[in-house]
Design an enzyme around this catalytic site. Structure first.
Site: not given
Length: 542
Positions: A258-262
Site C-alpha cells: 500500500g501507500s508506504t511504497f509511495k
C-alpha cells in the site's frame, strides 16, 4: 549357643549378604545398564547431536542455552514383561499411548527411545518403578529462558538438537562451531524486543487482527534491534498451540504494502531529477488508464506539490511520478533497494517477492502506491532504511556487528535525495496522515499504508486491509527505523471503529519510539523554551 550353631548362623549371614549384593547388582544392571550394546547405542544417539553455543542478545543477555538432561531408553530384550512395563511407564507419562508403548517395548531391537529430556522428577519416578530393561543417558536440551521472547527470530531445534527455524537453523554452523564453545551474539536488544512484542500484541488483540509484525532496525548498520511476529509461540514447546503461530510473518509472508511504497515513488522521482519538492501535479480528477481508474482515498481535489502528495497520500500524484520516471527506471530503482529479490539474511525461510508478469503502464502506476508487487516486511525494512540512512542499501541482519566491522553497502541514491525524503517524511507526521505516530521529543518521520487485500474471488476487497506504518527517528539525525503492520484490523472503540494505518499502526509506532528511545541512547529534544538552536534537536548518543 554351641560352636556349631554359631558357625551355621555365621554362614547364613554370609550367604544372605552375598546373595543380597548379587541381587542388588542384578537389579542395577537390569534397570540402568541393560546390556552394553543398548547403552552404547543410547550414548551414540545422544552424542550424534553437536553441542550448541549459547545465543545472546546484543548486550550479552541470554536468549538460548543448552542444559544437561536425562533421556530414557529401553532394551526390549531385557524387558521382562512389555505389558507390565508399559502400564508402569504410563503412570509417569500419562500422555503416552499404551498400545504403542507396549509395541515398542516388545520389539526385537536392542535399543529404543522412550522419552527424551526428562525432568528430574520424571527420572526419579522411572527409577522407582523398578522395571528391568530401562536405562538413562545424558543429553543436551535446548532451553529458551525468556519463553516466547523473540521466538520467531530464534526458532527452535528438533529432538536431535538440530536447528529447525530462525537463527537456530540459519546460523547452525556458527552455533555448532568449536563444539559450541563460542556464544553467538545477535543484533536484538531483549528490552526493545519486549516493548515491540507487547505493543504489537496489545493492538493486534484490540483490532482482532489475523497477524502482525513489528520491527526496530539500526539503519546505519542494518541490524535488527527487534523483530516481532504475532501471534507467537514458546520455542521450549514449539508443538504446543496452533501450527500457524509458528509462522514468521516478517520473513515468510509477503504483502502488497500500500501507500508506504509511495516513499519509493517520490524518492525515485527525486533521484532521477524528474521532480523537486516543489513540483506540482494535478490531482483534481481521477486518473484513467485504459479501463482502469485511479482515485485518491484522501482526495484533495486540487493540484498538489510533492510534499502534499506524500503527506496526503495521493495515488494520482505518485502514479504520475511513475509515468515520468518510466517503467525501466522504476524497476531498476526498486531492484537496487532489494525489492525484486529474496532477502539474503540469517533467516533461511525468507520469501521471494511476488512480481507482476509484465511491467505495463498501469502496473507501474499501481506499484507506485503499493499494489501489484508484494514483498516481505523484512525486504521492505531494508529498502526503507536505504531511503533514510543517506542512500545506502544495507541488507537487514540478525547478527550483531562489531565496532569497525566492514559490511556490504550499496549506494542507491544520493545523500541529497535521502535528506530530502527524511524531511518529507517528517512533514507527513507533523501535517499529514501520520500524526498519531508522533512521539513528543523524538522527531518521528514516516508514512501510513492502508492496502486493500486481494479477494479470493478476484479483485480487491475493501473490507480486508493491511495497515502499516514505517517511521524513522530522530529526523534531525536519522538512526532508527520502526515498522509496524497489522493484517486485517477490524476497528475498535479505542480507534473509533477505524482500522486504517493512521489509527492502528501509527499509535503503536509512537509508543515503541517513546519507550525504546531512552534504551537506544536517543535523547529527546528539550522543551520549546529551551530548544532555541539546532543543537537542541534530538540526537543519538551512540
Amino acid at each position: 549357643p554351641t560352636p556349631s550353631r554359631a558357625r551355621i548362623a555365621a554362614l547364613s549371614i554370609a550367604f544372605a549378604l552375598g546373595f543380597g549384593v548379587l541381587g542388588a547388582r542384578a537389579v542395577q544392571i537390569a534397570l540402568f545398564r541393560p546390556v552394553d550394546q543398548a547403552s552404547a547405542a543410547a550414548r551414540s544417539a545422544a552424542e550424534s547431536a553437536q553441542p550448541r553455543a549459547d545465543i545472546l542478545d546484543r548486550n550479552g543477555e541470554l536468549l538460548a542455552t543448552s542444559l544437561v538432561t536425562h533421556s530414557l531408553y529401553a532394551d526390549p530384550r531385557a524387558v521382562w514383561d512389555a505389558r507390565e512395563t508399559a502400564i508402569a511407564l504410563r503412570r509417569v507419562f500419562p500422555d503416552m499411548d499404551l498400545a504403542q508403548l507396549e509395541d515398542r517395548l516388545s520389539g526385537k531391537g536392542q535399543f529404543v527411545w522412550i522419552r527424551r529430556n526428562l525432568t528430574p522428577r520424571q527420572r526419579q519416578a522411572v527409577f522407582e518403578l523398578g522395571q528391568p530393561g530401562l536405562g538413562f543417558v545424558e543429553e543436551d536440551r535446548r532451553f529458551y529462558p525468556r519463553g516466547t521472547l523473540a521466538a520467531h527470530a530464534l526458532g527452535w531445534v528438533d529432538r536431535d538438537g538440530k536447528g529447525v527455524a530462525g537463527v537456530e537453523r540459519g546460523l547452525e554452523s556458527a552455533i555448532t562451531a568449536d563444539g559450541g564453545a563460542t556464544p553467538v551474539r545477535l543484533s536484538l536488544d531483549a528490552r526493545v524486543q519486549h516493548v515491540a512484542e507487547s505493543e504489537l500484541a496489545a493492538m493486534a488483540i484490540d483490532q482482532r487482527a489475523i497477524s502482525g509484525v513489528a520491527a526496530v532496525s539500526d539503519i546505519a548498520t542494518g541490524e535488527l534491534v527487534a523483530l516481532a511476529s504475532w501471534p507467537t509461540f514458546n520455542p521450549n514447546a514449539p508443538g504446543v498451540g496452533p501450527v500457524e503461530n509458528r509462522a514468521n510473518h516478517a520473513s515468510q509472508s509477503r504483502y502488497e504494502m500500500g501507500s508506504t511504497f509511495k516513499i519509493f515513488a517520490v524518492a525515485m522521482g527525486l533521484e532521477h531529477g524528474v521532480i523537486t519538492p516543489e513540483t506540482v501535479y494535478d490531482a483534481r480528477q481521477p486518473l484513467r488508464i485504459g479501463r482502469q481508474v485511479i482515485r485518491d482515498f484522501h482526495a484533495q481535489n486540487r493540484a498538489m506539490t510533492i510534499e502534499e502528495i506524500l503527506s496526503h497520500s495521493s495515488n494520482i500524484g505518485t502514479s504520475k511520478i511513475a509515468f515520468d520516471v518510466g517503467p525501466e527506471r522504476q524497476q531498476a530503482f526498486l531492484g537496487k533497494l532489494g525489492l525484486m529479490d529474496r532477502p539474503d539474511m540469517e533467516l533461511r525461510d525468507t520469501i521471494a517477492p511476488g512480481l507482476p508478469r509484465q511491467w505495463s503502464q498501469i502496473v507501474g502506476a499501481t506499484v507506485s502506491f503499493g499494489h501489484g508487487l508484494s514483498v516481505s516486511p523484512i525486504a521492505a525494512i531494508g529498502a526503507f532504511g536505504a531511503v533514510a540512512n543517506g542512500g545506502e542499501f544495507v541488507e537487514p541482519t540478525l547478527r550483531a556487528r562489531t565496532a569497525g566491522e566492514a559490511f556490504q553497502r550499496t549506494r542507491v541514491m544520493s545523500v541529497e535525495t535521502s535528506h530530502t525524503m527524511v524531511g518529507l517524511l517528517r512533514h507527513v507526521v507533523t501535517d499529514g496522515t501520520g500524526g498519531k505516530a508522533e512521539a513528543p521529543g523524538y522527531e518521528v518521520g514516516g508514512k501510513t499504508g492502508t492496502a486493500e487485500k486481494i479477494s479470493p474471488t478476484g479483485g480487491y476487497d475493501s473490507s480486508r486491509r493491511l495497515s502499516s506504518f514505517v517511521a524513522v527517528f530522530p529526523t534531525s539525525a536519522p538512526r532508527y527505523l520502526v515498522y509496524v503492520q497489522l493484517d486485517e484490523p477490524k476497528g475498535s472503540d479505542a480507534t473509533h471503529g477505524q482500522g486504517t494505518a493512521g489509527w492502528t499502526a501509527a499509535p503503536v509506532v509512537s509508543r515503541i519510539v517513546a519507550r525504546t528511545a531512552p534504551m537506544l541512547g536517543v535523547e529527546p529534544v528539550r522543551t520549546l523554551a529551551e530548544a532555541g538552536t539546532p543543537q537542541n534537536a534530538a540526537r543519538s548518543v551512540q
